[in-house]
Design a protein around this motif. Structure first.
Motif, PDB file in Angstrom:
ATOM      1  N   LEU A   1       0.848  -1.185   0.000  1.00 47.14           N
ATOM      2  CA  LEU A   1       0.000   0.000   0.000  1.00 47.14           C
ATOM      3  C   LEU A   1       0.881   1.231   0.000  1.00 47.14           C
ATOM      4  CD1 LEU A   1      -2.611  -1.057   2.725  1.00 47.14           C
ATOM      5  CD2 LEU A   1      -2.944  -1.100   0.243  1.00 47.14           C
ATOM      6  N   GLY A   2       0.456   2.271  -0.716  1.00 46.05           N
ATOM      7  CA  GLY A   2       1.288   3.459  -0.792  1.00 46.05           C
ATOM      8  C   GLY A   2       0.484   4.740  -0.828  1.00 46.05           C
TER       9      GLY A   2
ATOM     10  N   ASN B   1       0.276  16.491  -7.354  1.00 49.97           N
ATOM     11  CA  ASN B   1      -0.270  15.154  -7.564  1.00 49.97           C
ATOM     12  C   ASN B   1      -0.304  14.406  -6.230  1.00 49.97           C
ATOM     13  OD1 ASN B   1       0.923  12.115  -9.200  1.00 49.97           O
ATOM     14  ND2 ASN B   1      -1.139  12.657  -8.584  1.00 49.97           N
ATOM     15  N   THR B   2      -1.483  14.004  -5.810  1.00 50.01           N
ATOM     16  CA  THR B   2      -1.633  13.141  -4.647  1.00 50.01           C
ATOM     17  C   THR B   2      -2.098  11.776  -5.140  1.00 50.01           C
ATOM     18  OG1 THR B   2      -2.230  15.011  -3.226  1.00 50.01           O
ATOM     19  CG2 THR B   2      -2.814  12.799  -2.456  1.00 50.01           C
ATOM     20  N   ALA B   3      -1.401  10.716  -4.727  1.00 50.05           N
ATOM     21  CA  ALA B   3      -1.695   9.379  -5.240  1.00 50.05           C
ATOM     22  C   ALA B   3      -1.848   8.391  -4.090  1.00 50.05           C
ATOM     23  CB  ALA B   3      -0.597   8.910  -6.183  1.00 50.05           C
ATOM     24  N   LEU B   4      -2.843   7.523  -4.218  1.00 44.67           N
ATOM     25  CA  LEU B   4      -3.018   6.360  -3.355  1.00 44.67           C
ATOM     26  C   LEU B   4      -2.942   5.129  -4.237  1.00 44.67           C
ATOM     27  CD1 LEU B   4      -6.099   7.564  -1.281  1.00 44.67           C
ATOM     28  CD2 LEU B   4      -3.765   7.377  -0.428  1.00 44.67           C
ATOM     29  N   TYR B   5      -2.212   4.110  -3.800  1.00 49.55           N
ATOM     30  CA  TYR B   5      -2.089   2.923  -4.632  1.00 49.55           C
ATOM     31  C   TYR B   5      -1.920   1.682  -3.758  1.00 49.55           C
ATOM     32  CZ  TYR B   5       2.827   4.190  -3.852  1.00 49.55           C
ATOM     33  OH  TYR B   5       4.026   4.561  -3.282  1.00 49.55           O
ATOM     34  N   GLY B   6      -2.349   0.569  -4.319  1.00 50.66           N
ATOM     35  CA  GLY B   6      -2.211  -0.700  -3.623  1.00 50.66           C
ATOM     36  C   GLY B   6      -2.138  -1.835  -4.616  1.00 50.66           C
TER      37      GLY B   6
ATOM     38  N   ALA C   1      -3.931  -8.053  -8.381  1.00 53.00           N
ATOM     39  CA  ALA C   1      -4.910  -6.974  -8.498  1.00 53.00           C
ATOM     40  C   ALA C   1      -4.285  -5.706  -7.936  1.00 53.00           C
ATOM     41  CB  ALA C   1      -6.203  -7.324  -7.761  1.00 53.00           C
ATOM     42  N   ALA C   2      -4.478  -4.598  -8.650  1.00 47.89           N
ATOM     43  CA  ALA C   2      -3.881  -3.340  -8.222  1.00 47.89           C
ATOM     44  C   ALA C   2      -4.814  -2.198  -8.590  1.00 47.89           C
ATOM     45  CB  ALA C   2      -2.509  -3.133  -8.867  1.00 47.89           C
ATOM     46  N   LEU C   3      -4.729  -1.133  -7.822  1.00 47.78           N
ATOM     47  CA  LEU C   3      -5.516   0.062  -8.094  1.00 47.78           C
ATOM     48  C   LEU C   3      -4.704   1.281  -7.696  1.00 47.78           C
ATOM     49  CD1 LEU C   3      -8.240   1.363  -8.933  1.00 47.78           C
ATOM     50  CD2 LEU C   3      -8.910   1.233  -6.512  1.00 47.78           C
ATOM     51  N   ARG C   4      -4.690   2.263  -8.597  1.00 52.07           N
ATOM     52  CA  ARG C   4      -4.047   3.537  -8.305  1.00 52.07           C
ATOM     53  C   ARG C   4      -5.073   4.654  -8.495  1.00 52.07           C
ATOM     54  NH1 ARG C   4       1.317   5.870  -8.352  1.00 52.07           N
ATOM     55  NH2 ARG C   4       1.176   8.100  -8.829  1.00 52.07           N
ATOM     56  N   TRP C   5      -5.089   5.588  -7.557  1.00 55.80           N
ATOM     57  CA  TRP C   5      -5.970   6.759  -7.646  1.00 55.80           C
ATOM     58  C   TRP C   5      -5.115   8.012  -7.581  1.00 55.80           C
ATOM     59  CZ3 TRP C   5      -6.904  10.848  -4.270  1.00 55.80           C
ATOM     60  CH2 TRP C   5      -7.999  11.669  -4.584  1.00 55.80           C
ATOM     61  N   ASP C   6      -5.281   8.871  -8.571  1.00 55.73           N
ATOM     62  CA  ASP C   6      -4.513  10.113  -8.656  1.00 55.73           C
ATOM     63  C   ASP C   6      -5.446  11.312  -8.614  1.00 55.73           C
ATOM     64  OD1 ASP C   6      -1.483   9.604  -9.455  1.00 55.73           O
ATOM     65  OD2 ASP C   6      -2.673   8.129 -10.557  1.00 55.73           O
TER      66      ASP C   6
END
Length: 685
Positions: free
Chosen positions: A359-360, A395-400, A414-419
């Motif tokens: 998670l990031g 840029n603010t990013a959440l990723y997992g 499975a992965a998802l990134r939100w920017d």
């Protein structure tokens, strides 16, 4: 699937100024300063996402390791890209200016924003430059690299906006005890020196240093260059669960440029210069500083916190056809980046099966002072700036991402990134360009990635994946109030791949892909844009290794691309190919070892033709060239891991255009490099 260069067969082979050499000698002579290698066992300093390396990837990833990097002298990292299936470099032959990259049917990487690039987790893409996403890999010392991963397609969760064609992830050496030196000299005044040093210190600390100085006169008039780079990482073990590391880098470069030739000039004198080009070139200074703190929470769970800063100034002078004559322009970029983030990774059991997860959270704030002048005379400004402004992009990013071993034979991911992006634009002085300059409306985008890998038997593994990427409105379109309703350009990739090892002499990795784009952004009038258009990119890539005998190793990297317009306001463009994408690329590399200390190399590179205008009425011709190399491993009593390398580049002195383009209605050529000789010495102390 990660394809490791030469890893299936083992390694086939195993720079610096006098000041850097003296430093290495000091290290060796004052051994009491350093802890003995056997007494220090340090955990490697990690960067974000590195915790998933042990998992077999379900996507197409080409991994280039340290042995591949040292196989021949390299002055620049991009010489590696011909080894990646489907990857190609459009060499502009403009000193100090990044070349263009082709990957997965996109032709605007490197010099534009189609490909993302990171160095030890620090983004190299520039939000405002020649085009959004521009990056320059000359800031990297080739000898300091530990590994390079090329993710093909928008499959990596670690990057967002510039990740539509793929990600180039570069990692430097962060552990170990070594002293490596490489010195090269060659035709046209080429001189390159590199050094890399790693030591475990007393108290459990680790130090890694690297340096490079490279210069040359160039094959054409006014094409000399000089660049220097210093980098270092220091790791300190606070206690058994907490490590901190500090890394920094400084790079400076200058170069003169002869610009392009008209096609008629090139045919008459392939290494000449247009008399109208006076004073072209580029200057650059680049520095980074990064702090990492890594804490072991227990078991396999780790928390990584990081913060970094980048400071850069870059100026370029470039002469090209404009308005019926040749004019020189000046571009200046003063860039400042601040970034920080957290990365949590670990392993757990789900339904009695192992789940590797990560998670990031990351935020990047980038500010650029941009200036653009035209109609210069030998670098002297003759009119007011067309653009003189500051842009900011946040840029603010959440990723997992999670990799789950669903069965003994099945690996899923499975992965998802939100920017989220916002920013602003403000004028710094009087300008006459006219592009709008306002606050950017906030935009958010989610990018899912799914994949699976099935190990059918000991020799065969198949993979399938689906992933999504995007691109923001480019340049100043996102800062115009009239364009506040523009949506991001979306890219969706479907990929099928197979890795097959029919015997110990063969390894074949192949993939087919299909990438669709929607909501293409087109310019309708000065400063006005709309979402109208779509493209289709499809192709096949293959990497083959064959050992026909104990002394032979043949490697073939091939890529076929078909990129075409499927929706456009102009019906005449439907079905036309996307510009600057070759129909195919092929690299055949043969190695022959008549003795254990001698390796003979032959490299044959083919590049297919590519369209250079949207109507496909103008094409760049296909071309090929041959490199020949000889490597001699010196006896062990002379030096450790020492070898002499002799390379004859473009051995047949083939005349070819490394880039063909249309500017101001004229067909222009960047001449391919002529035949040249290069001698290198590599050794370890």
């Amino acid at each position: 699937m990660r394809t490791k260069k030469n890893s299936a067969f083992g390694s086939r082979c195993q720079a610096v100024t006098l000041g850097y050499t003296a430093l290495a000698c000091y290290v060796l002579l004052h051994g009491n300063v350093w802890a003995h290698e056997a007494e220090v066992r340090l955990a490697e300093v990690q960067v974000k996402g590195q915790s998933l390396d042990a998992v077999q990837p379900v996507f197409s990833v080409t991994e280039i390791g340290r042995d591949d990097l040292r196989e021949q002298p390299r002055q620049e990292v991009e010489s590696l890209w011909s080894q990646v299936p489907g990857m190609h470099v459009h060499h502009y032959q403009l000193s100090g200016v990044a070349n263009g990259l082709v990957l997965r049917g996109f032709g605007g990487g490197g010099h534009g924003g189609d490909v993302a690039a990171t160095l030890d987790g620090i983004p190299l893409n520039e939000a405002t430059s020649h085009a959004d996403g521009y990056f320059d890999l000359n800031v990297v010392v080739p000898l300091e690299l530990d590994k390079v991963n090329v993710y093909r397609g928008p499959v990596s969760v670690l990057q967002g906006n510039y990740n539509r064609a793929g990600l180039v992830e570069l990692r430097t050496r962060r552990s170990g005890s070594y002293t490596d030196v490489e010195v090269s000299a060659g035709s046209h005044g080429l001189w390159d020196t590199q050094a890399a040093l790693g030591r475990g210190l007393e108290g459990g600390d680790q130090l890694n240093l690297a340096a490079q100085h490279s210069r040359g006169d160039g094959a054409r008039p006014s094409s000399g260059f000089e660049r220097s780079t210093l980098s270092g990482t220091w790791k300190h073990q606070v206690h058994e669960k907490l490590d901190i590391s500090l890394s920094s880098r400084w790079h400076e470069a200058r170069g003169d440029s002869p610009s392009y030739l008209t096609e008629a000039q090139w045919r008459q004198d392939p290494q000449g210069k247009d008399a109208r080009v006076v004073g072209d070139g580029a200057n650059k200074h680049f520095g980074t500083l990064r702090l990492d703190a890594q804490y072991a929470l227990g078991g396999e769970t780790r928390l990584l916190g990081f913060a970094y800063a980048t400071q850069q100034d870059f100026v370029r002078w470039f002469t090209r056809p404009r308005g019926g004559s040749w004019m020189q322009r000046e571009e200046r970029y003063d860039r400042r980046v601040l970034g920080a983030g957290l990365n949590l990774s670990g392993k757990t059991a789900v339904a009695a099966r192992e789940l590797n997860w990560m998670l990031g959270l990351e935020q990047v704030r980038e500010s650029t002072d941009y200036g653009y002048w035209d109609g210069l005379v030998n670098r002297q400004r003759m009119a007011a700036a067309l653009d003189d402004r500051n842009t900011r992009l946040n840029n603010t990013a959440l990723y997992g991402q999670g990799h789950w071993q669903a069965a003994d034979w099945l690996q899923t991911s499975a992965a998802l990134r939100w920017d989220h992006f916002d920013g602003s634009c403000r004028l710094l002085g009087t300008e006459t360009g006219g592009d709008e300059c306002h606050r950017m409306q906030g935009r958010s985008q989610a990018s899912p990635k799914l994949g699976a890998l099935a190990q059918l038997n000991a020799r065969t593994a198949v993979r399938a994946s689906w992933s999504q990427g995007f691109s923001l409105p480019s340049d100043f379109a996102k800062y115009a109030l009239r364009n506040s309703d523009l949506s991001a350009n979306l890219f969706r990739q479907t990929e099928l791949g197979v890795q097959w090892k029919p015997s110990s002499q063969w390894l074949i990795d192949a993939a087919v892909y299909r990438i669709t784009s929607s909501q293409e952004i087109r310019n309708t009038a000065p400063g006005e844009y709309e979402n109208l258009g779509a493209t289709l990119r499809k192709g096949a890539e293959m990497q083959l290794h064959w050992l026909p005998g104990p002394a032979w190793h043949l490697e073939w990297a091939y890529g076929y691309h078909r990129s075409e317009v499927t929706q456009n306001a102009s019906a005449a463009l439907l079905g036309r190919r996307v510009v600057a994408v070759p129909e195919y690329t092929s690299t055949l590399h043969a190695r022959w070892m008549p003795r254990s200390d001698i390796t003979v190399h032959g490299v044959l590179r083919h590049v297919g033709r590519s369209p250079i205008n949207t109507s496909n009425t103008e094409w760049a011709a296909s071309y090929h060239w041959i490199d020949l190399g000889l490597q001699y491993r010196l006896p062990a009593h002379m030096a450790r891991n020492a070898s002499l390398n002799l390379w004859l580049r473009n051995a047949l002195d083939t005349r070819y255009a490394s880039t063909t383009t249309l500017i101001g209605g004229q067909r222009l050529v960047a001449p391919g490099a002529p035949r040249s000789l290069q001698l290198g010495l590599q050794f370890s102390l």
